[in-house]
Structure formats: structure tokens, C-alpha cells
Design a protein around this motif. Structure first.
Motif, PDB file in Angstrom:
ATOM      1  N   ALA A 275      12.464   2.600  -2.265  1.00 54.11           N
ATOM      2  CA  ALA A 275      12.056   4.015  -2.282  1.00 54.11           C
ATOM      3  C   ALA A 275      13.077   4.869  -1.546  1.00 54.11           C
ATOM      4  CB  ALA A 275      10.676   4.158  -1.639  1.00 54.11           C
ATOM      5  N   GLN A 276      13.592   4.354  -0.428  1.00 56.15           N
ATOM      6  CA  GLN A 276      14.538   5.142   0.361  1.00 56.15           C
ATOM      7  C   GLN A 276      15.850   5.364  -0.393  1.00 56.15           C
ATOM      8  OE1 GLN A 276      13.594   6.758   3.108  1.00 56.15           O
ATOM      9  NE2 GLN A 276      15.583   7.784   2.943  1.00 56.15           N
ATOM     10  N   GLU A 277      16.217   4.357  -1.175  1.00 57.69           N
ATOM     11  CA  GLU A 277      17.435   4.490  -1.979  1.00 57.69           C
ATOM     12  C   GLU A 277      17.307   5.693  -2.926  1.00 57.69           C
ATOM     13  OE1 GLU A 277      19.409   1.460  -4.831  1.00 57.69           O
ATOM     14  OE2 GLU A 277      18.822   0.362  -3.013  1.00 57.69           O
ATOM     15  N   THR A 278      16.141   5.811  -3.562  1.00 59.14           N
ATOM     16  CA  THR A 278      15.914   6.951  -4.471  1.00 59.14           C
ATOM     17  C   THR A 278      15.917   8.263  -3.699  1.00 59.14           C
ATOM     18  OG1 THR A 278      14.589   5.519  -5.882  1.00 59.14           O
ATOM     19  CG2 THR A 278      14.319   7.887  -6.207  1.00 59.14           C
ATOM     20  N   ILE A 279      15.254   8.254  -2.542  1.00 59.87           N
ATOM     21  CA  ILE A 279      15.197   9.497  -1.745  1.00 59.87           C
ATOM     22  C   ILE A 279      16.598   9.903  -1.276  1.00 59.87           C
ATOM     23  CG2 ILE A 279      14.343  10.519   0.433  1.00 59.87           C
ATOM     24  CD1 ILE A 279      12.228  10.309  -1.837  1.00 59.87           C
ATOM     25  N   ASN A 280      17.403   8.933  -0.863  1.00 58.41           N
ATOM     26  CA  ASN A 280      18.778   9.261  -0.430  1.00 58.41           C
ATOM     27  C   ASN A 280      19.549   9.924  -1.563  1.00 58.41           C
ATOM     28  OD1 ASN A 280      18.209   8.154   2.037  1.00 58.41           O
ATOM     29  ND2 ASN A 280      19.305   6.223   1.676  1.00 58.41           N
TER      30      ASN A 280
ATOM     31  N   PRO B  15       0.836  -1.200   0.000  1.00 61.48           N
ATOM     32  CA  PRO B  15       0.000   0.000   0.000  1.00 61.48           C
ATOM     33  C   PRO B  15       0.876   1.257   0.000  1.00 61.48           C
ATOM     34  CG  PRO B  15       0.083  -0.962   2.201  1.00 61.48           C
ATOM     35  CD  PRO B  15       0.995  -1.790   1.342  1.00 61.48           C
ATOM     36  N   GLN B  16       0.502   2.213  -0.848  1.00 57.46           N
ATOM     37  CA  GLN B  16       1.294   3.446  -1.048  1.00 57.46           C
ATOM     38  C   GLN B  16       1.528   4.215   0.252  1.00 57.46           C
ATOM     39  OE1 GLN B  16      -1.158   6.338  -2.870  1.00 57.46           O
ATOM     40  NE2 GLN B  16       0.468   7.245  -4.106  1.00 57.46           N
ATOM     41  N   SER B  17       0.489   4.312   1.102  1.00 57.62           N
ATOM     42  CA  SER B  17       0.624   5.172   2.288  1.00 57.62           C
ATOM     43  C   SER B  17       1.632   4.636   3.302  1.00 57.62           C
ATOM     44  CB  SER B  17      -0.734   5.358   2.968  1.00 57.62           C
ATOM     45  OG  SER B  17      -1.226   4.109   3.389  1.00 57.62           O
ATOM     46  N   LYS B  18       1.993   3.350   3.191  1.00 57.45           N
ATOM     47  CA  LYS B  18       2.984   2.785   4.117  1.00 57.45           C
ATOM     48  C   LYS B  18       4.409   3.019   3.620  1.00 57.45           C
ATOM     49  CE  LYS B  18       0.181   1.072   7.241  1.00 57.45           C
ATOM     50  NZ  LYS B  18      -0.977   1.910   6.844  1.00 57.45           N
ATOM     51  N   VAL B  19       4.524   3.668   2.476  1.00 55.59           N
ATOM     52  CA  VAL B  19       5.847   4.047   1.957  1.00 55.59           C
ATOM     53  C   VAL B  19       5.791   5.565   1.743  1.00 55.59           C
ATOM     54  CG1 VAL B  19       7.529   3.649   0.084  1.00 55.59           C
ATOM     55  CG2 VAL B  19       6.083   1.771   0.864  1.00 55.59           C
TER      56      VAL B  19
ATOM     57  N   MET C 181       1.318  10.853  -8.905  1.00 50.23           N
ATOM     58  CA  MET C 181       1.438   9.710  -9.825  1.00 50.23           C
ATOM     59  C   MET C 181       2.844   9.620 -10.409  1.00 50.23           C
ATOM     60  SD  MET C 181      -1.827   9.181 -12.264  1.00 50.23           S
ATOM     61  CE  MET C 181      -1.208   7.954 -13.360  1.00 50.23           C
ATOM     62  N   ALA C 182       3.385  10.786 -10.764  1.00 50.45           N
ATOM     63  CA  ALA C 182       4.755  10.802 -11.306  1.00 50.45           C
ATOM     64  C   ALA C 182       5.722  10.257 -10.261  1.00 50.45           C
ATOM     65  CB  ALA C 182       5.131  12.228 -11.707  1.00 50.45           C
ATOM     66  N   SER C 183       5.484  10.656  -9.023  1.00 49.20           N
ATOM     67  CA  SER C 183       6.379  10.183  -7.973  1.00 49.20           C
ATOM     68  C   SER C 183       6.203   8.680  -7.726  1.00 49.20           C
ATOM     69  CB  SER C 183       6.145  11.030  -6.721  1.00 49.20           C
ATOM     70  OG  SER C 183       5.948  10.245  -5.616  1.00 49.20           O
ATOM     71  N   ASP C 184       4.966   8.178  -7.844  1.00 47.31           N
ATOM     72  CA  ASP C 184       4.739   6.722  -7.710  1.00 47.31           C
ATOM     73  C   ASP C 184       5.602   5.955  -8.709  1.00 47.31           C
ATOM     74  OD1 ASP C 184       2.695   7.349  -5.917  1.00 47.31           O
ATOM     75  OD2 ASP C 184       1.102   7.190  -7.422  1.00 47.31           O
ATOM     76  N   ILE C 185       5.635   6.494  -9.924  1.00 44.55           N
ATOM     77  CA  ILE C 185       6.370   5.801 -11.000  1.00 44.55           C
ATOM     78  C   ILE C 185       7.881   5.951 -10.816  1.00 44.55           C
ATOM     79  CG2 ILE C 185       6.815   5.857 -13.507  1.00 44.55           C
ATOM     80  CD1 ILE C 185       3.828   6.837 -13.784  1.00 44.55           C
ATOM     81  N   LEU C 186       8.304   7.169 -10.417  1.00 46.83           N
ATOM     82  CA  LEU C 186       9.750   7.452 -10.387  1.00 46.83           C
ATOM     83  C   LEU C 186      10.430   6.978  -9.101  1.00 46.83           C
ATOM     84  CD1 LEU C 186       9.692  10.993 -12.068  1.00 46.83           C
ATOM     85  CD2 LEU C 186      10.229   8.787 -13.131  1.00 46.83           C
ATOM     86  N   ILE C 187       9.645   6.766  -8.048  1.00 44.71           N
ATOM     87  CA  ILE C 187      10.261   6.410  -6.756  1.00 44.71           C
ATOM     88  C   ILE C 187      11.049   5.091  -6.846  1.00 44.71           C
ATOM     89  CG2 ILE C 187       8.252   5.167  -5.747  1.00 44.71           C
ATOM     90  CD1 ILE C 187      10.270   7.609  -3.707  1.00 44.71           C
TER      91      ILE C 187
ATOM     92  N   ASP D 263       8.828  -4.005   3.346  1.00 36.56           N
ATOM     93  CA  ASP D 263      10.222  -3.639   3.634  1.00 36.56           C
ATOM     94  C   ASP D 263      10.990  -3.418   2.332  1.00 36.56           C
ATOM     95  OD1 ASP D 263       9.746  -3.859   6.292  1.00 36.56           O
ATOM     96  OD2 ASP D 263      10.531  -5.897   6.484  1.00 36.56           O
ATOM     97  N   GLN D 264      10.737  -4.300   1.380  1.00 34.93           N
ATOM     98  CA  GLN D 264      11.456  -4.179   0.101  1.00 34.93           C
ATOM     99  C   GLN D 264      11.061  -2.889  -0.630  1.00 34.93           C
ATOM    100  OE1 GLN D 264      12.017  -7.779  -2.406  1.00 34.93           O
ATOM    101  NE2 GLN D 264      10.656  -8.751  -0.935  1.00 34.93           N
TER     102      GLN D 264
END
Ligand code: AQP
Length: 323
Positions: free
Chosen positions: A310-315, A80-84, A129-135, A304-305
Motif C-alpha cells: 500500500a505504501q508503494e502506491t501511496i509514494n 484488517p483494513q484499518s491497520k493499513v 471501496m475503490a481505494s481498497d481495490i486500487l491500493i 507488514d506485506q
């Protein structure tokens, strides 16, 4: 290896249109050598101001249904999106690379602003939506034609970011495979089959009984010619039924016409109803098994995966921006 991203909103009960237009395709992709992210995009549902209890149960139902539909979890992540929360974080960053005029031109904004009121969530959700795809740095997005404009916006945003800060995001492409069938309401074949439709008899839900499915098909709106022939302009109802039969059986419209050239509509409607019922019934019974299980058991470490990716992209984005 390709990275694939797609999402479904938990705005209501999943229906046959969602299966044949999207989920069936996702199952196919999940059996190819891709890294797939299939996301229940619950933050998007907030634009409709849903009842919290309904939203919560729709999220769980949709997640379990994706598993019941046969998505291969060996190379797919369902979450689910909201948990990330990184989705929403990246959305803020990306909104600074999106023009107001671009959002104003979105067809779906114009349509939804009329029905949902013009709050700013309706205006800015294409950036989410763009962020969903790019994350997850997806290169491929299996979406219907109605989403082409949003995907182009995503590419524009990614390109602008890359022009400023280097080659961070791949420019995602629409899935090259056969795009899903666009199913129409059985009662109003000029309208899309939809979760939020007022006429439940026009929509086949995943948990409809065989009886209900047969009744809905028998009373579906067609025309008076009684010839099973595909003609999207003058025979919308029967063309929709041909689409459904063709899509489930992976055959062409012409093959359906040949199979039923000597049949009247009554007979054809029964055949379509039975095909749909045979398609949905194993999915529903697998879902009923999963319904008893705890969601975390069903999805294992998927969340977790998704978080790690997602965190890798944010970092990377934080570091590039100096945050
Ligand atoms: N009628 C349809 N035919 C083919 N594909 C469809 N999809 C939805 N309806 C049809 C596809 O299902 C995926 C998930 O859709 P969504 O839930 O994110 O949003 P939606 O398109 O707005 O779906 P609904 O069911 O019509 O919901 P409401 O009523 O809430 O608007 C997408 O890939 C979509 O193309």
C-alpha cells in the motif's frame, strides 16, 4: 501474474452465503498463480455504528476464519483494513476524481440510506471501496453481481486519475471465474441470507452445530409440489437448496435434479443439511484451533506485506501529485 483483491465486512458472524458466494472462490483463487489480498474491511463496518467489543471480536473471528477456510497463505495476504491506513488516505485522494452524481446513482446507497440513516459514510463508502481495490493495483476483483456498479465506479475513478496523471492504476475487472452462488434465507427465500438478518433460522452460521444445521434445513421454507426441480420464479425455496447442494459439490442444477428425481423434499432437505454440515465442520474445527492462537502468529508478516504494498502506491501517488 494477476493481483486479486476482495473484502468481507466484520459486521457479524460469517454465514454460509459468505462461504459459497465469496470465500470458497477466494480459496480457489489462492491456489492459482495470483497475488491475492483478502481484506477484512472493518472501516466499512463503521457505517453501521457497531458496538466496539462486537466489532473487535468479529474482526479477529473473520480473519481467523479466512485462514481456517483454507486460503493458501503462500500467495495470499490476509489483513484488517484499518491497520493499513493507506486505504483511507487514498480514499481522500480518489474522492477528488469521483462525481457527486455518480455516488447518488449507487443502488446500494439508496437502499442503505433508508436502513442506516443518511450519514455521509453511507454516501462516500464506494470511494473507500475503490481505494481498497486500487491500493494494491488489483486487476481482478471476485465480487457478486450486487457489486458490479461499485466496480464500474472504481474503473471510472481510476481512468480519470490516469487521464490526469499518467498510467498509474490498472482498470480492475470482475473475476472471470464462476461467480459465487447468491444464497437466500432459508425462511424467507426472497431475501438474501445475511449476517444482519433478524431471523437466525434463515441463516446458517459457521459455528452452527450439526443438529442446528439439520433443524434449520428441515424447517426451511419450500412449496407444496414436492418435486426437486430448479425454478427460481415459482420455487424459490427449493431452488435455493439446489443451489447450495450444487455449489458445495461443484455440480450443476441439472445433476442435482437427476440425483434427487425420486426424492421427496424431506429426504432432499436432509441431504442438503448433511452436505452443509460436512462442508462447515472441518472449517469450524480448524477455526477452533486457531482461536487459541495469537492473531499475529496466525497471520505472520501479512500485515507488514500489506503495508509495504500500500505504501508503494501511496509514494507513487504522492510523488505524482506533488505532495
Ligand atoms: N447471501 C449471500 N449469498 C452469496 N454471497 C454473499 N455474500 C454475502 N451474503 C451473501 C458475499 O460475501 C462477501 C462478503 O460480504 P460482506 O460481508 O462484505 O457484505 P454483505 O454482502 O453485505 O454481506 P452480509 O452477510 O449480507 O452482511 P450484512 O448483513 O452486514 O449486510 C461478498 O462478496 C458478498 O457478495
Amino acid at each position: 501474474m494477476k493481483t486479486v483483491f476482495s473484502g468481507i465486512q466484520p459486521t457479524g458472524k460469517v454465514h454460509l452465503g459468505n462461504f459459497l458466494g465469496a470465500i470458497k472462490n477466494w480459496v480457489r483463487l489462492s491456489n492459482e498463480k495470483n497475488k491475492n489480498y483478502f481484506c477484512v474491511v472493518d472501516l466499512h463496518s463503521v457505517t453501521t455504528h457497531p458496538n466496539p467489543k462486537d466489532l473487535n471480536s468479529n474482526i479477529e473471528q473473520t480473519l481467523k476464519l479466512l485462514v481456517a477456510a483454507g486460503i493458501n497463505l503462500n500467495n495470499s495476504i490476509i489483513y484488517p483494513q484499518s491497520k493499513v491506513p493507506q486505504h483511507a488516505y487514498l480514499s481522500w485522494i480518489l474522492s477528488n476524481f469521483c462525481q457527486v452524481g455518480e455516488l447518488q446513482r449507487m443502488t446500494q446507497y439508496k437502499e442503505k440510506a433508508d436502513s442506516l440513516g443518511s450519514h455521509s459514510g453511507i454516501f462516500t463508502y464506494p470511494v473507500l471501496m475503490a481505494s481498497d481495490i486500487l491500493i494494491h493495483k488489483a486487476n481482478e476483483v471476485p465480487v457478486g453481481d450486487d457489486q458490479t456498479q461499485h466496480l464500474e465506479l472504481t474503473r471510472n475513478i481510476a481512468e480519470r486519475f490516469n487521464n490526469n496523471y499518467g498510467n498509474v492504476f490498472p482498470l480492475p475487472e470482475k473475476s472471470s471465474g464462476k461467480s459465487g452462488t447468491r444464497l437466500m434465507s432459508l425462511k424467507h427465500p426472497e431475501d438474501k441470507m445475511s449476517k444482519s438478518s433478524d431471523d437466525i433460522n434463515g441463516t446458517i452460521y459457521f459455528d452452527d452445530s450439526r443438529d442446528t444445521i439439520m433443524k434449520k434445513f428441515k424447517s426451511s421454507v419450500t412449496d407444496s409440489s414436492n418435486v426437486v426441480k430448479y425454478d427460481i420464479d415459482s420455487k424459490k425455496g427449493i431452488s435455493n437448496l439446489i443451489d447450495i447442494y450444487a455449489s458445495i459439490n461443484d455440480i450443476s442444477h441439472q445433476e442435482v435434479e437427476r440425483l434427487f428425481e425420486n426424492s421427496q423434499y424431506g429426504e432432499f432437505k436432509i441431504a442438503v443439511g448433511e452436505t452443509v454440515s460436512d462442508y462447515l465442520s472441518p472449517i469450524y474445527s480448524d477455526y477452533q484451533e486457531l482461536e487459541k492462537e495469537d492473531l499475529s502468529q496466525v497471520l505472520g508478516n501479512n500485515l507488514d506485506q500489506a503495508n509495504d504494498s500500500a505504501q508503494e502506491t501511496i509514494n507513487e501517488v504522492n510523488s505524482i501529485l506533488g505532495l
